[in-house]
Design a protein around this motif. Sequence first.
Motif, PDB file in Angstrom:
ATOM      1  N   ALA A  35       0.757  -1.371   0.065  1.00 10.41           N
ATOM      2  CA  ALA A  35      -0.082   0.025   0.056  1.00 10.41           C
ATOM      3  C   ALA A  35       0.891   1.100  -0.103  1.00 10.41           C
ATOM      4  O   ALA A  35       0.337   2.216  -0.318  1.00 10.41           O
ATOM      5  N   CYS A  36       2.234   0.973   0.260  1.00 15.96           N
ATOM      6  CA  CYS A  36       3.021   2.214   0.596  1.00 15.96           C
ATOM      7  C   CYS A  36       3.235   2.949  -0.818  1.00 15.96           C
ATOM      8  O   CYS A  36       3.506   2.337  -1.934  1.00 15.96           O
ATOM      9  N   ARG A  37       2.887   4.441  -0.957  1.00 18.93           N
ATOM     10  CA  ARG A  37       3.405   5.013  -2.054  1.00 18.93           C
ATOM     11  C   ARG A  37       4.906   5.601  -2.102  1.00 18.93           C
ATOM     12  O   ARG A  37       5.558   5.447  -3.203  1.00 18.93           O
ATOM     13  N   ASN A  38       5.312   6.185  -1.078  1.00 24.50           N
ATOM     14  CA  ASN A  38       6.744   6.462  -0.959  1.00 24.50           C
ATOM     15  C   ASN A  38       7.469   5.664   0.211  1.00 24.50           C
ATOM     16  O   ASN A  38       7.025   5.529   1.232  1.00 24.50           O
ATOM     17  N   TYR A  39       8.908   5.203  -0.368  1.00 26.44           N
ATOM     18  CA  TYR A  39       9.502   4.412   0.464  1.00 26.44           C
ATOM     19  C   TYR A  39      10.904   5.209   0.770  1.00 26.44           C
ATOM     20  O   TYR A  39      11.379   5.941   0.050  1.00 26.44           O
ATOM     21  N   TRP A  40      11.463   5.094   2.034  1.00 25.54           N
ATOM     22  CA  TRP A  40      12.731   5.436   2.261  1.00 25.54           C
ATOM     23  C   TRP A  40      13.860   4.449   2.013  1.00 25.54           C
ATOM     24  O   TRP A  40      13.611   3.260   2.594  1.00 25.54           O
ATOM     25  N   VAL A  41      14.852   4.739   1.394  1.00 23.81           N
ATOM     26  CA  VAL A  41      15.888   3.830   0.843  1.00 23.81           C
ATOM     27  C   VAL A  41      17.101   4.541   1.661  1.00 23.81           C
ATOM     28  O   VAL A  41      17.443   5.798   1.526  1.00 23.81           O
ATOM     29  N   VAL A  42      17.668   3.837   2.411  1.00 28.82           N
ATOM     30  CA  VAL A  42      19.010   4.075   2.975  1.00 28.82           C
ATOM     31  C   VAL A  42      20.221   3.428   2.472  1.00 28.82           C
ATOM     32  O   VAL A  42      20.190   2.240   2.599  1.00 28.82           O
ATOM     33  N   THR A  43      20.783   4.021   2.148  1.00 23.95           N
ATOM     34  CA  THR A  43      22.451   3.370   1.474  1.00 23.95           C
ATOM     35  C   THR A  43      23.670   3.905   2.303  1.00 23.95           C
ATOM     36  O   THR A  43      23.331   4.852   3.069  1.00 23.95           O
ATOM     37  N   ALA A  44      24.840   3.442   2.460  1.00 22.95           N
ATOM     38  CA  ALA A  44      26.116   3.733   2.871  1.00 22.95           C
ATOM     39  C   ALA A  44      26.955   3.569   1.949  1.00 22.95           C
ATOM     40  O   ALA A  44      27.081   2.682   1.124  1.00 22.95           O
ATOM     41  N   SER A  45      27.900   4.606   1.866  1.00 24.04           N
ATOM     42  CA  SER A  45      29.049   4.695   0.943  1.00 24.04           C
ATOM     43  C   SER A  45      29.967   3.575   1.438  1.00 24.04           C
ATOM     44  O   SER A  45      29.989   3.159   2.560  1.00 24.04           O
ATOM     45  N   VAL A  46      31.022   3.321   0.576  1.00 23.44           N
ATOM     46  CA  VAL A  46      32.220   2.491   1.085  1.00 23.44           C
ATOM     47  C   VAL A  46      32.837   2.995   2.223  1.00 23.44           C
ATOM     48  O   VAL A  46      33.486   2.406   3.061  1.00 23.44           O
ATOM     49  N   ASN A  79      26.352   4.586  -4.285  1.00 25.70           N
ATOM     50  CA  ASN A  79      26.525   3.680  -2.940  1.00 25.70           C
ATOM     51  C   ASN A  79      26.210   2.377  -2.962  1.00 25.70           C
ATOM     52  O   ASN A  79      27.046   1.444  -2.438  1.00 25.70           O
ATOM     53  N   LEU A  80      25.196   2.130  -3.756  1.00 23.17           N
ATOM     54  CA  LEU A  80      24.952   0.525  -3.751  1.00 23.17           C
ATOM     55  C   LEU A  80      25.973  -0.287  -4.796  1.00 23.17           C
ATOM     56  O   LEU A  80      26.378  -1.390  -4.586  1.00 23.17           O
ATOM     57  N   GLU A  81      26.550   0.470  -5.665  1.00 21.39           N
ATOM     58  CA  GLU A  81      27.656  -0.118  -6.505  1.00 21.39           C
ATOM     59  C   GLU A  81      28.735  -0.592  -5.600  1.00 21.39           C
ATOM     60  O   GLU A  81      29.382  -1.505  -5.803  1.00 21.39           O
ATOM     61  N   ALA A  82      29.107   0.266  -4.658  1.00 22.34           N
ATOM     62  CA  ALA A  82      30.214   0.075  -3.702  1.00 22.34           C
ATOM     63  C   ALA A  82      29.702  -0.807  -2.446  1.00 22.34           C
ATOM     64  O   ALA A  82      30.688  -1.505  -1.839  1.00 22.34           O
ATOM     65  N   ASN A  83      28.458  -1.001  -2.031  1.00 26.30           N
ATOM     66  CA  ASN A  83      28.149  -1.354  -0.738  1.00 26.30           C
ATOM     67  C   ASN A  83      26.788  -1.598  -0.918  1.00 26.30           C
ATOM     68  O   ASN A  83      25.735  -1.063  -1.037  1.00 26.30           O
ATOM     69  N   PRO A  84      26.478  -3.144  -1.320  1.00 31.90           N
ATOM     70  CA  PRO A  84      25.026  -3.415  -1.732  1.00 31.90           C
ATOM     71  C   PRO A  84      23.867  -3.716  -0.345  1.00 31.90           C
ATOM     72  O   PRO A  84      22.963  -3.784  -0.719  1.00 31.90           O
ATOM     73  N   GLN A  85      24.591  -3.365   0.697  1.00 30.71           N
ATOM     74  CA  GLN A  85      23.804  -3.326   1.924  1.00 30.71           C
ATOM     75  C   GLN A  85      22.746  -2.170   1.855  1.00 30.71           C
ATOM     76  O   GLN A  85      23.281  -1.100   1.638  1.00 30.71           O
ATOM     77  N   VAL A  86      21.430  -2.451   2.130  1.00 30.01           N
ATOM     78  CA  VAL A  86      20.306  -1.447   2.079  1.00 30.01           C
ATOM     79  C   VAL A  86      19.281  -1.538   2.938  1.00 30.01           C
ATOM     80  O   VAL A  86      19.056  -2.529   3.241  1.00 30.01           O
ATOM     81  N   THR A  87      18.471  -0.308   3.392  1.00 33.10           N
ATOM     82  CA  THR A  87      17.334  -0.572   4.232  1.00 33.10           C
ATOM     83  C   THR A  87      16.484   0.258   3.519  1.00 33.10           C
ATOM     84  O   THR A  87      16.595   1.353   2.803  1.00 33.10           O
ATOM     85  N   VAL A  88      15.067  -0.335   3.525  1.00 30.46           N
ATOM     86  CA  VAL A  88      13.946   0.247   2.950  1.00 30.46           C
ATOM     87  C   VAL A  88      12.987   0.402   3.969  1.00 30.46           C
ATOM     88  O   VAL A  88      12.435  -0.758   4.781  1.00 30.46           O
ATOM     89  N   ALA A  89      12.183   1.278   4.183  1.00 25.88           N
ATOM     90  CA  ALA A  89      11.116   1.412   4.936  1.00 25.88           C
ATOM     91  C   ALA A  89      10.091   2.312   4.400  1.00 25.88           C
ATOM     92  O   ALA A  89      10.066   3.232   3.599  1.00 25.88           O
ATOM     93  N   VAL A  90       8.850   1.851   4.982  1.00 22.79           N
ATOM     94  CA  VAL A  90       7.616   2.438   4.244  1.00 22.79           C
ATOM     95  C   VAL A  90       7.671   3.786   5.222  1.00 22.79           C
ATOM     96  O   VAL A  90       8.337   4.135   6.033  1.00 22.79           O
ATOM     97  N   ASP A  91       6.643   4.930   4.614  1.00 19.76           N
ATOM     98  CA  ASP A  91       6.789   6.323   5.053  1.00 19.76           C
ATOM     99  C   ASP A  91       5.779   6.351   6.167  1.00 19.76           C
ATOM    100  O   ASP A  91       5.472   7.576   6.277  1.00 19.76           O
ATOM    101  N   ASP A  92       5.371   5.271   6.847  1.00 20.19           N
ATOM    102  CA  ASP A  92       4.400   5.238   7.779  1.00 20.19           C
ATOM    103  C   ASP A  92       5.161   5.338   8.961  1.00 20.19           C
ATOM    104  O   ASP A  92       5.950   4.256   9.286  1.00 20.19           O
ATOM    105  N   SER A  93       5.131   6.549   9.935  1.00 21.66           N
ATOM    106  CA  SER A  93       6.021   6.184  11.262  1.00 21.66           C
ATOM    107  C   SER A  93       5.172   5.753  12.540  1.00 21.66           C
ATOM    108  O   SER A  93       5.583   5.549  13.564  1.00 21.66           O
ATOM    109  N   ILE A  94       3.864   5.230  12.196  1.00 19.48           N
ATOM    110  CA  ILE A  94       2.959   4.633  13.189  1.00 19.48           C
ATOM    111  C   ILE A  94       3.210   3.241  13.034  1.00 19.48           C
ATOM    112  O   ILE A  94       3.327   2.477  13.894  1.00 19.48           O
ATOM    113  N   GLU A  95       2.817   2.764  11.810  1.00 16.88           N
ATOM    114  CA  GLU A  95       2.900   1.178  11.550  1.00 16.88           C
ATOM    115  C   GLU A  95       3.894   1.043  10.540  1.00 16.88           C
ATOM    116  O   GLU A  95       3.853   1.233   9.216  1.00 16.88           O
ATOM    117  N   VAL A  96       4.957   0.643  11.338  1.00 19.41           N
ATOM    118  CA  VAL A  96       6.352   0.648  10.637  1.00 19.41           C
ATOM    119  C   VAL A  96       6.608  -0.752  10.165  1.00 19.41           C
ATOM    120  O   VAL A  96       6.874  -1.547  10.705  1.00 19.41           O
TER     121      VAL A  96
END
Length: 168
Positions: A35-46, A79-96
């Motif tokens: 159902a989520c429209r916008n997701y947060w993608v979190v990456t990290a550089s090398v 970032n993902l080319e250098a470090n494929p670890q990633v976090t994805v979160a829905v944009d709801d801060s109540i039902e996370v």
Amino acid sequence: MTTPRAERPAMADYGVPDELDGVLPWSWAEERLLACRNYWVVTASVSARPHAMPVWGVWVPETGHFAFSSAAGSRKVRNLEANPQVTVAVDDSIEVVVLEGRAAFLDPATVTDTLHAFATKYWDDPQAVTDGEAFLAQNKVVEVTPERAFGIIEDEVDFSQRATRWVW
């Protein structure tokens, strides 16, 4: 897709019990991912510099993957080319719902079903869907394979009793 195993996150200091009574079912997380429209993608550089950015994306329940498209020169792609670890979160801060996993770049020609699911999620008009698929395919198509996920309901009653970690 293999249904992940439900566990409790290590949050005893917040009153999260060890027993599994009350854990959220994976279907609860999938409903929010779909159902989520916008997701947060979190990456990290090398060098471990974090980068968080909202994206459009699609959860594909048949494969158990999350997919999004991004410009080849974007910070998240670099970032993902250098470090494929990633976090994805829905944009709801109540039902996370938060996914942690690994990203892979896909050949757009081999994931037409995913691109179609993505385009039909965001556009209704058939021409807009076709144009959207072409736009997505021009960029890097990223598939996230989750390794673990977290589900939290942010309220006084459910937070400690329903907090769940899923592991694949």
